[in-house]
Scaffold this active site. Structure first.
Site, PDB file in Angstrom:
ATOM      1  N   ARG A  23       0.850  -1.188   0.000  1.00 55.46           N
ATOM      2  CA  ARG A  23       0.000   0.000   0.000  1.00 55.46           C
ATOM      3  C   ARG A  23       0.880   1.230   0.000  1.00 55.46           C
ATOM      4  O   ARG A  23       1.779   1.347   0.819  1.00 55.46           O
ATOM      5  CB  ARG A  23      -0.865  -0.026   1.263  1.00 55.46           C
ATOM      6  N   SER A 114      -7.990  -0.897   0.260  1.00 52.58           N
ATOM      7  CA  SER A 114      -9.044  -1.163   1.238  1.00 52.58           C
ATOM      8  C   SER A 114      -9.742   0.095   1.740  1.00 52.58           C
ATOM      9  O   SER A 114     -10.304   0.842   0.967  1.00 52.58           O
ATOM     10  CB  SER A 114      -8.459  -1.973   2.387  1.00 52.58           C
ATOM     11  N   HIS A 115      -9.633   0.340   3.043  1.00 51.48           N
ATOM     12  CA  HIS A 115     -10.376   1.449   3.660  1.00 51.48           C
ATOM     13  C   HIS A 115      -9.635   2.779   3.539  1.00 51.48           C
ATOM     14  O   HIS A 115     -10.139   3.797   3.991  1.00 51.48           O
ATOM     15  CB  HIS A 115     -10.602   1.123   5.129  1.00 51.48           C
ATOM     16  N   ASP A 278     -16.404  -1.376   3.480  1.00 50.61           N
ATOM     17  CA  ASP A 278     -15.252  -0.523   3.145  1.00 50.61           C
ATOM     18  C   ASP A 278     -14.947  -0.530   1.647  1.00 50.61           C
ATOM     19  O   ASP A 278     -15.706  -1.089   0.851  1.00 50.61           O
ATOM     20  CB  ASP A 278     -14.027  -0.950   3.962  1.00 50.61           C
ATOM     21  N   ASP A 280     -12.965  -2.133  -0.417  1.00 50.20           N
ATOM     22  CA  ASP A 280     -12.922  -3.377  -1.184  1.00 50.20           C
ATOM     23  C   ASP A 280     -13.923  -4.415  -0.705  1.00 50.20           C
ATOM     24  O   ASP A 280     -13.868  -5.580  -1.111  1.00 50.20           O
ATOM     25  CB  ASP A 280     -11.495  -3.951  -1.175  1.00 50.20           C
ATOM     26  N   ASP A 282     -14.542  -5.939   2.199  1.00 51.54           N
ATOM     27  CA  ASP A 282     -14.290  -7.037   3.131  1.00 51.54           C
ATOM     28  C   ASP A 282     -14.603  -6.681   4.590  1.00 51.54           C
ATOM     29  O   ASP A 282     -14.623  -7.564   5.447  1.00 51.54           O
ATOM     30  CB  ASP A 282     -12.863  -7.597   2.976  1.00 51.54           C
ATOM     31  N   ARG A 283     -14.851  -5.397   4.859  1.00 56.26           N
ATOM     32  CA  ARG A 283     -15.178  -5.038   6.246  1.00 56.26           C
ATOM     33  C   ARG A 283     -16.666  -4.739   6.402  1.00 56.26           C
ATOM     34  O   ARG A 283     -17.360  -4.486   5.421  1.00 56.26           O
ATOM     35  CB  ARG A 283     -14.418  -3.778   6.658  1.00 56.26           C
ATOM     36  N   LYS A 377     -12.013 -11.822   4.749  1.00 56.80           N
ATOM     37  CA  LYS A 377     -13.159 -11.312   5.483  1.00 56.80           C
ATOM     38  C   LYS A 377     -14.186 -10.824   4.470  1.00 56.80           C
ATOM     39  O   LYS A 377     -13.838 -10.558   3.319  1.00 56.80           O
ATOM     40  CB  LYS A 377     -12.736 -10.216   6.448  1.00 56.80           C
TER      41      LYS A 377
HETATM   42  C1  VG1 Z   1      -5.536  -3.072   9.579  1.00 59.91           C
HETATM   43  C2  VG1 Z   1      -6.370  -3.791  10.616  1.00 59.91           C
HETATM   44  C3  VG1 Z   1      -6.293  -5.285  10.391  1.00 59.91           C
HETATM   45  C4  VG1 Z   1      -6.706  -5.628   8.967  1.00 59.91           C
HETATM   46  C5  VG1 Z   1      -5.886  -4.822   7.979  1.00 59.91           C
HETATM   47  C6  VG1 Z   1      -6.353  -5.018   6.557  1.00 59.91           C
HETATM   48  O1  VG1 Z   1      -4.180  -3.440   9.712  1.00 59.91           O
HETATM   49  O2  VG1 Z   1      -5.951  -3.462  11.908  1.00 59.91           O
HETATM   50  O3  VG1 Z   1      -7.112  -5.932  11.331  1.00 59.91           O
HETATM   51  O4  VG1 Z   1      -6.530  -6.987   8.710  1.00 59.91           O
HETATM   52  O5  VG1 Z   1      -5.983  -3.429   8.279  1.00 59.91           O
HETATM   53  O6  VG1 Z   1      -7.706  -4.698   6.401  1.00 59.91           O
HETATM   54  P1  VG1 Z   1      -3.097  -2.542  10.495  1.00 59.91           P
HETATM   55  O7  VG1 Z   1      -1.799  -3.240  10.307  1.00 59.91           O
HETATM   56  O8  VG1 Z   1      -3.159  -1.174   9.884  1.00 59.91           O
HETATM   57  O9  VG1 Z   1      -3.539  -2.494  11.921  1.00 59.91           O
HETATM   58  V1  VG1 Z   1      -8.326  -4.271   4.916  1.00 59.91           V
HETATM   59  O10 VG1 Z   1      -9.928  -4.051   5.053  1.00 59.91           O
HETATM   60  O11 VG1 Z   1      -7.110  -3.574   4.314  1.00 59.91           O
HETATM   61  O12 VG1 Z   1      -8.012  -5.535   3.811  1.00 59.91           O
HETATM   62 CO    CO Z   2     -10.806  -3.896   3.226  1.00 60.84          CO
END
Ligand code: VG1
Ligand code: CO
Length: 544
Positions: A23, A114-115, A278, A280, A282-283, A377
């Site tokens: 990312r 993702s988010h 979110d 993509d 998955d949340r 997820k």
């Molecule tokens: C965060 C969350 C983690 C999740 C990851 C990817 O990671 O805490 O629980 O699996 O994002 O989610 P971090 O290392 O920033 O705490 V997503 O929705 O990107 O696929």
């Molecule tokens: Co995501």
């Protein structure tokens, strides 16, 4: 005849995939040759693509369309046999996971951060998933990292863009490109898992719901499944058209970023049920009328009521949660007499447990829940799970939560994020606490006695692999807990995550504000880490 060009390049050492793929700022990914260098490193890291089948899609963010064309040209140049790509290069992460599994693909690329916000000034990301449909395990991300350091050239086909706007097939050199509807296979899977008739009847009976797709990839899925298939009225899905910059929003389904939905759910005449997903897909965020359900509680509720759902009617083999996720799940597992695994943060660590049939249901405090139906997820799956439970029990979200806490106690929980902290300050803060872990037990900080402290390391029960350095934990007397770790998904400075938890059994204190219920632990965490003093921050950027 398609020409394959070999472009000499420099190693891009250190481009390490984080918690969920690589990312970076969109501008970094758009730097000439950067995306190409990374994609070639993926191909090299996984031992090449010759004759392989890949799945490809993304969350629709800025650069998604152009990046997908680059991946297609490079897959063809690498000798891939076939790429199955979502129409308009769209696929939610769980839908991609399902396609990899159902089509027996060798792996897949999901273009998403993702988010994280999108757009030219936002973030972009590339995730590589393996043949079980799940995120690449550490052994694979390590190999990709190593490949970034050895890169000398990349190969790409010189061709015009493939038209991805229509479902059908195309050829790129010798490689087949199959353009599929992103929703239909996923929808069929959901219909197998849940009792759609029961959910349809619930909605037909006047149950009102609202789903906020946050201008991201779940829009088309939610329109099709919730409105067109389950009969929710048009307008149930809001912000349902994926946009390259997510409507200038932050597609993170939590009470801060999904504020419009929160306001509606807490207001007069609120719907019975609200949810968001979110970037993509998955949340998930779950909200009842006047009540927000924390992700950790949501996971525990799904586990406790899993047999309401046809696919889990036979019970769960076991459950798993990431270490920082609250221990509400553990209490349910104990009552059900099933195993409960504690893994590092990130979905890749659930893969082996799901593959081996040791866990059926998994979740993270960051609003991710999923099961063995895919290896990611799954946001909409969680929403349908909740709707199935509500339809089956006839309870409201609020009634369900009260009953849950009365039975298991309430694990008050909050996560405090400190974003864009100076990396040196954040690293030193973590290093100093790590160095003191051994001496903490027995000490009292801000009036709370420490009963144990360690740095979480995970030994995978299936393949024995060891993952160290997965977060600092401090246990407090009375069942409280403080966890501190550095985020692996940020793109600016460091993000410190502080996770705070306490179990409450007193029925008179089941409905306190979590920030109040955890005030003493929040104070102790600050004293222990010196966080506010060291970072100069008086409050976290985000509390969830
Ligand atoms: C965060 C969350 C983690 C999740 C990851 C990817 O990671 O805490 O629980 O699996 O994002 O989610 P971090 O290392 O920033 O705490 V997503 O929705 O990107 O696929
Ligand atoms: Co995501």
């Amino acid at each position: 005849m398609t020409t394959i060009t070999t472009v000499a390049t420099q190693p891009i050492a250190g481009q390490k995939p984080g918690t969920s793929g690589l990312r970076k700022k969109t501008s970094v990914f758009m730097t000439p040759h950067y995306l190409e260098n990374y994609i070639q490193s993926v191909w090299n890291g996984i031992g090449g693509l010759k004759g392989k089948t890949l799945v490809l899609g993304g969350d629709g963010r800025y650069f998604n369309d152009r990046a997908a064309q680059v991946v297609l040209r490079m897959a063809a140049a690498a000798g891939a046999a076939r790429v199955i790509v979502g129409q308009n290069a769209l696929l939610s992460t769980p839908a991609a996971s399902h396609l990899i599994r159902s089509r027996g693909a060798d792996g897949g690329i999901v273009l998403s951060a993702s988010h994280n916000p999108g757009g030219p000034d936002g973030d972009f990301g590339v995730k590589y998933n393996v043949s079980n449909g799940g995120p690449a395990p550490e052994s694979v991300t390590d190999a990709i990292l190593e490949a970034t350091g050895k890169l000398t050239a990349y190969q790409i086909c010189e061709t015009a863009d493939i038209d991805l706007s229509r479902v059908g097939s195309a050829a790129l050199g010798d490689m087949q490109v199959e353009i599929v509807d992103p929703v239909s296979d996923y929808q069929a899977l959901m219909a197998q898992i849940f009792d759609f008739d029961k959910i349809r009847a619930l909605i037909a009976g006047g149950f009102r719901l609202r789903f906020d797709a946050m201008h991201a990839v779940t829009g088309p899925y939610a329109h099709q499944i919730l409105e067109k298939t389950l009969g929710a009225p048009a307008g149930t899905v809001i912000n349902g058209a994926p946009s390259p910059d997510f409507g200038q929003g932050h597609p993170d389904p939590n009470p801060i970023w999904a504020k419009t939905l929160m306001d509606e759910m807490m207001g007069e005449n609120a719907p019975d049920f609200g949810a968001a997903s979110d970037g993509d897909g998955d949340r998930n965020m779950i909200v009842g009328r006047g009540i927000y359900v924390t992700p950790s509680d949501s996971l525990a509720v799904l586990a406790a009521h899993a047999t309401c759902v046809p696919a889990y009617a036979g019970g769960l083999a076991g459950v798993a949660r990431s270490m920082p996720t609250s221990r509400a799940l553990d209490r349910v597992a104990e009552a059900l007499g099933i195993g409960c695994y504690e893994t590092p943060t990130g979905w890749k660590y659930f893969g082996n447990l799901l593959d081996a049939g040791r866990a059926t249901l998994c979740g993270e405090e960051s609003a991710g829940t999923g099961s063995d139906h895919v290896r990611e997820k799954d946001g909409l799956w969680a929403v349908l799970f909740w709707l199935n439970i509500l339809a089956e029990t006839g309870l409201s979200v609020g009634e369900l939560m009260q009953a849950h806490w009365a039975r298991f106690g309430r694990n008050y929980y909050t996560r405090h994020d400190y974003e864009a902290v100076d990396s040196d300050v954040a690293d030193a803060l973590v290093a100093d606490l790590r160095a003191r872990l051994g001496e903490l037990p027995g000490q009292t900080h801000a009036g709370l006695k420490v009963t144990g402290a360690d740095e979480f390391a995970y030994s995978d029960p299936v393949d024995g692999s060891l993952s160290r350095g997965q977060g600092l934990r401090v246990d407090l007397e009375g069942g409280g807990r403080i966890v501190l770790r550095l985020s692996g998904t940020g793109t600016e400075g460091a993000t410190l995550r502080l996770y705070l938890e306490r179990l409450e059994h007193d029925p008179g204190h089941m409905n306190d504000d979590p920030q109040d219920a955890l005030a003493a632990i929040i104070r102790a965490a600050d004293v222990l880490t010196g966080l506010s003093e060291r970072t100069g921050r008086s409050a976290p950027d985000v509390r969830t």
